[in-house]
Write a protein that holds these residues in place. Structure first.
Motif, mmCIF file in Angstrom:
data_model
loop_
_atom_site.group_PDB
_atom_site.id
_atom_site.type_symbol
_atom_site.label_atom_id
_atom_site.label_comp_id
_atom_site.label_asym_id
_atom_site.label_seq_id
_atom_site.Cartn_x
_atom_site.Cartn_y
_atom_site.Cartn_z
ATOM 1 N N LEU A 22 -13.701 -25.802 -6.082
ATOM 2 C CA LEU A 22 -12.874 -27.013 -6.179
ATOM 3 C C LEU A 22 -12.630 -27.530 -4.773
ATOM 4 O O LEU A 22 -12.143 -26.799 -3.903
ATOM 5 C CB LEU A 22 -11.547 -26.687 -6.861
ATOM 6 C CG LEU A 22 -10.502 -27.813 -6.935
ATOM 7 C CD1 LEU A 22 -11.037 -29.007 -7.728
ATOM 8 C CD2 LEU A 22 -9.208 -27.290 -7.548
ATOM 9 N N SER B 94 -9.735 -38.017 -4.641
ATOM 10 C CA SER B 94 -10.968 -37.440 -5.184
ATOM 11 C C SER B 94 -12.166 -38.355 -5.013
ATOM 12 O O SER B 94 -13.310 -37.880 -4.970
ATOM 13 C CB SER B 94 -10.775 -37.101 -6.666
ATOM 14 O OG SER B 94 -9.741 -36.159 -6.829
ATOM 15 N N GLU C 237 -14.427 -27.616 -12.207
ATOM 16 C CA GLU C 237 -13.041 -27.192 -11.994
ATOM 17 C C GLU C 237 -12.086 -28.372 -12.159
ATOM 18 O O GLU C 237 -12.414 -29.507 -11.825
ATOM 19 C CB GLU C 237 -12.888 -26.596 -10.596
ATOM 20 C CG GLU C 237 -13.762 -25.384 -10.344
ATOM 21 C CD GLU C 237 -13.507 -24.273 -11.344
ATOM 22 O OE1 GLU C 237 -12.395 -23.723 -11.353
ATOM 23 O OE2 GLU C 237 -14.437 -23.969 -12.118
ATOM 24 N N GLU D 90 -9.364 -30.870 -11.272
ATOM 25 C CA GLU D 90 -8.788 -31.399 -10.044
ATOM 26 C C GLU D 90 -7.276 -31.578 -10.209
ATOM 27 O O GLU D 90 -6.712 -31.248 -11.248
ATOM 28 C CB GLU D 90 -9.482 -32.699 -9.650
ATOM 29 C CG GLU D 90 -10.968 -32.478 -9.329
ATOM 30 C CD GLU D 90 -11.639 -33.699 -8.735
ATOM 31 O OE1 GLU D 90 -11.024 -34.790 -8.738
ATOM 32 O OE2 GLU D 90 -12.780 -33.564 -8.259
#
Length: 235
Positions: free
Chosen positions: A96, A157, A175, A177
């Motif tokens: 991540l 992101s 994964e 966020e």
């Protein structure tokens, strides 16, 4: 405090157990010096908690701005991994990686451990709410037993989600966020573990519209700064 600049990059992951030692050597001797040689990177902090079944490793990189984490110089490195990176990157698991805008920090110095608290916004809440209350939250967290400095970041992101050659080297992962993250640096791993419930309680009581804490406390395993690189300390 060493986490300077207006942004940071937060990473969490595991490594195939057979490659634990090589990962450590690669990260210390090649990978982190490479990253800290990129313009705009200010510090790298490698984190570890040997007791964790998931997200055993973490890294936090400070950046002058969030754009550093998709700058041409950074993307050039991501798209041209070294031979050693080509060997180590496929051993990553549960990876991540999220760029964050640093909203506020409080305190001075560097801790020997770090509590990382990943947060999601509750329904009806968002960035504006956190921004309005982040300074008070950061100061209150600084009063928790064992804390020496605190940092609050908002996830960006769209910056860290760029696909690169390094992305292709790692096994496919999905994964979850996060929307925001709180970092609390402190005296040591046992001290911050003992204060983890208090840290979460302060966040819950802040009225910042965040919840669902995912808290991991790490030891600081290695730290390197851009100043170290400029002084030739990583040569």
């Amino acid at each position: 405090m060493a986490l300077t600049g207006s942004a940071f990059l937060a990473l969490f992951h595991d490594i195939d157990p057979a490659s634990w030692t090589e990962y450590m050597e690669w990260h210390t001797r090649e990978h982190m010096p490479e990253r800290l040689s990129i313009p705009g990177f200010t510090v790298g902090k490698r984190l570890i908690n040997h007791a964790l079944p998931r997200y055993r490793y973490g890294t936090v990189y400070g950046g002058e701005t969030a754009e550093v984490f998709r700058s041409p110089a950074y993307l050039e490195r991501l798209n041209n991994p070294t031979d050693w990176s080509n060997k180590v990157q496929p051993t990553f698991r549960n990876f991540l990686r999220v760029a964050c805008e640093r909203v506020v920090s409080s305190g001075v110095g560097d801790g020997g451990a770090m509590a990382t608290v990943r947060l999601d916004f509750l329904d009806g809440a968002g960035e504006a709410d956190l921004r309005a209350k982040a300074a008070q939250l950061s100061r209150t967290l600084l009063g928790v037993t064992g804390a020496c400095c605190t940092h609050i970041g908002l996830a960006r992101s769209e910056i860290s989600g760029v696909k690169t050659k390094e992305t292709e080297l790692r096994p496919t992962m999905s994964e979850k966020e996060f929307d925001a993250i709180v970092l609390v640096e402190g005296s040591g791993l046992p001290e911050l573990i003992a204060s983890a419930t208090d840290i979460e309680a302060v966040i819950a009581e802040s009225g910042c519209g965040v919840g669902y804490p995912a808290t991991i406390v790490y030891n600081l395993a290695y730290q390197l700064t851009a100043a170290d690189m400029a002084a030739g300390g990583a040569a």
